[in-house]
Design a protein around this motif. Structure first.
Motif, mmCIF file in Angstrom:
data_model
loop_
_atom_site.group_PDB
_atom_site.id
_atom_site.type_symbol
_atom_site.label_atom_id
_atom_site.label_comp_id
_atom_site.label_asym_id
_atom_site.label_seq_id
_atom_site.Cartn_x
_atom_site.Cartn_y
_atom_site.Cartn_z
ATOM 1 N N ASP A 157 -71.542 -53.526 -6.220
ATOM 2 C CA ASP A 157 -71.228 -54.398 -7.346
ATOM 3 C C ASP A 157 -70.839 -53.555 -8.556
ATOM 4 O O ASP A 157 -71.420 -52.491 -8.801
ATOM 5 C CB ASP A 157 -72.426 -55.273 -7.697
ATOM 6 C CG ASP A 157 -72.701 -56.305 -6.614
ATOM 7 O OD1 ASP A 157 -71.737 -56.687 -5.911
ATOM 8 O OD2 ASP A 157 -73.860 -56.717 -6.491
ATOM 9 N N TYR A 161 -70.316 -56.162 -14.785
ATOM 10 C CA TYR A 161 -70.681 -57.580 -14.745
ATOM 11 C C TYR A 161 -72.177 -57.807 -14.804
ATOM 12 O O TYR A 161 -72.641 -58.931 -14.790
ATOM 13 C CB TYR A 161 -70.116 -58.221 -13.475
ATOM 14 C CG TYR A 161 -68.611 -58.157 -13.438
ATOM 15 C CD1 TYR A 161 -67.854 -58.876 -14.350
ATOM 16 C CD2 TYR A 161 -67.947 -57.381 -12.509
ATOM 17 C CE1 TYR A 161 -66.482 -58.807 -14.341
ATOM 18 C CE2 TYR A 161 -66.574 -57.309 -12.483
ATOM 19 C CZ TYR A 161 -65.837 -58.017 -13.405
ATOM 20 O OH TYR A 161 -64.493 -57.967 -13.383
ATOM 21 N N GLY A 162 -72.952 -56.753 -14.874
ATOM 22 C CA GLY A 162 -74.393 -56.912 -14.956
ATOM 23 C C GLY A 162 -75.002 -57.077 -13.571
ATOM 24 O O GLY A 162 -74.340 -57.010 -12.534
ATOM 25 N N GLN A 163 -76.304 -57.317 -13.547
ATOM 26 C CA GLN A 163 -77.016 -57.501 -12.290
ATOM 27 C C GLN A 163 -76.688 -58.861 -11.700
ATOM 28 O O GLN A 163 -76.583 -59.856 -12.428
ATOM 29 C CB GLN A 163 -78.538 -57.389 -12.534
ATOM 30 C CG GLN A 163 -78.968 -56.026 -13.008
ATOM 31 C CD GLN A 163 -78.683 -54.937 -11.990
ATOM 32 O OE1 GLN A 163 -78.798 -55.160 -10.790
ATOM 33 N NE2 GLN A 163 -78.283 -53.767 -12.460
ATOM 34 N N PRO A 164 -76.526 -58.915 -10.382
ATOM 35 C CA PRO A 164 -76.229 -60.217 -9.771
ATOM 36 C C PRO A 164 -77.426 -61.155 -9.918
ATOM 37 O O PRO A 164 -78.583 -60.743 -9.836
ATOM 38 C CB PRO A 164 -75.964 -59.873 -8.309
ATOM 39 C CG PRO A 164 -76.469 -58.501 -8.088
ATOM 40 C CD PRO A 164 -76.575 -57.844 -9.431
ATOM 41 N N LYS A 165 -77.137 -62.429 -10.147
ATOM 42 C CA LYS A 165 -78.185 -63.430 -10.278
ATOM 43 C C LYS A 165 -78.632 -63.868 -8.897
ATOM 44 O O LYS A 165 -77.827 -63.978 -7.974
ATOM 45 C CB LYS A 165 -77.669 -64.638 -11.060
ATOM 46 C CG LYS A 165 -77.331 -64.278 -12.500
ATOM 47 C CD LYS A 165 -76.848 -65.491 -13.231
ATOM 48 C CE LYS A 165 -76.448 -65.115 -14.662
ATOM 49 N NZ LYS A 165 -75.903 -66.227 -15.381
ATOM 50 N N LYS A 166 -79.920 -64.137 -8.754
ATOM 51 C CA LYS A 166 -80.445 -64.590 -7.480
ATOM 52 C C LYS A 166 -80.217 -66.096 -7.358
ATOM 53 O O LYS A 166 -80.461 -66.834 -8.295
ATOM 54 C CB LYS A 166 -81.921 -64.261 -7.360
ATOM 55 C CG LYS A 166 -82.136 -62.759 -7.425
ATOM 56 C CD LYS A 166 -83.543 -62.424 -7.052
ATOM 57 C CE LYS A 166 -83.670 -60.933 -7.160
ATOM 58 N NZ LYS A 166 -84.554 -60.369 -6.254
ATOM 59 N N LYS A 167 -79.730 -66.473 -6.202
ATOM 60 C CA LYS A 167 -79.459 -67.896 -5.971
ATOM 61 C C LYS A 167 -80.716 -68.569 -5.431
ATOM 62 O O LYS A 167 -81.416 -68.055 -4.583
ATOM 63 C CB LYS A 167 -78.334 -68.063 -4.968
ATOM 64 C CG LYS A 167 -77.019 -67.545 -5.478
ATOM 65 C CD LYS A 167 -75.941 -67.779 -4.468
ATOM 66 C CE LYS A 167 -74.629 -67.230 -4.986
ATOM 67 N NZ LYS A 167 -73.558 -67.397 -4.021
ATOM 68 N N ASP A 168 -80.967 -69.763 -5.963
ATOM 69 C CA ASP A 168 -82.079 -70.561 -5.453
ATOM 70 C C ASP A 168 -81.549 -71.414 -4.324
ATOM 71 O O ASP A 168 -80.564 -72.128 -4.468
ATOM 72 C CB ASP A 168 -82.646 -71.466 -6.537
ATOM 73 C CG ASP A 168 -83.320 -70.650 -7.635
ATOM 74 O OD1 ASP A 168 -83.802 -69.530 -7.309
ATOM 75 O OD2 ASP A 168 -83.349 -71.099 -8.792
#
Length: 169
Positions: A157, A161-168
């Protein structure tokens, strides 16, 4: 002059001037030849102080033209009226010169006023343009960084763009 003599003179001149004569060009390093890298010249920079000096000189010239230029006219107008009153044709000619002088003086004063006024607003206008260009370039740089593989390792990555967000789920 015979053709052979002409050829002989040309060859003698070529021998004497072979290293000195250059036609249709300027010696390298003298501003001619190929176009150098545009970046080697640097940026055109003008400070507010430079513009203020130009405007100040234009304003001072404007004032001097009024004070000193009109002084010559008052004497000419008086002399023209006096000569005309005495019946001399020179009086109307002098009045014509005085009128033309006044017109030219007004043109010069208008030009000085235009320069003085223009210098007052130029720096602000160009500063606004500079800020706009910097904002545009900044957003382009950010966009380029998102596509630039050198920013992150291939397959990873991009940190822009920063850290990827965790999907719920």
């Amino acid at each position: 002059m015979a053709w052979d003599e002409w050829e002989q003179l040309k060859s003698q001149a070529a021998e004497r001037q072979s290293t000195h004569m250059q036609l249709n060009q300027v010696e390298p390093g003298m501003g001619g030849g190929t176009t150098p890298d545009p970046g080697s010249y640097g940026d055109l920079r003008v400070s507010q102080g430079d513009l203020a000096k130009i405007g100040d000189h234009a304003f001072k010239l404007y004032d001097r033209l009024w004070k000193e230029g009109r002084g010559a006219l008052s004497g000419s107008d008086k002399a023209a009226a006096d000569l005309t009153g005495q019946g001399f044709a020179l009086g109307s000619a002098l009045q014509h010169v005085s009128t033309r002088w006044d017109e030219q003086l007004k043109s010069l004063r208008d030009a000085c006023a235009h320069i003085a006024n223009h210098m007052q607003v130029t720096k602000k206008l160009h500063a606004d343009d500079e800020h706009y260009i910097r904002r545009q370039m900044s957003s382009i740089d950010m966009l380029d960084a998102g596509f630039d593989e050198r920013v992150g390792k291939p397959g990873k990555d991009n940190p822009v763009y920063g850290q990827p967000k965790k999907k719920d789920d």
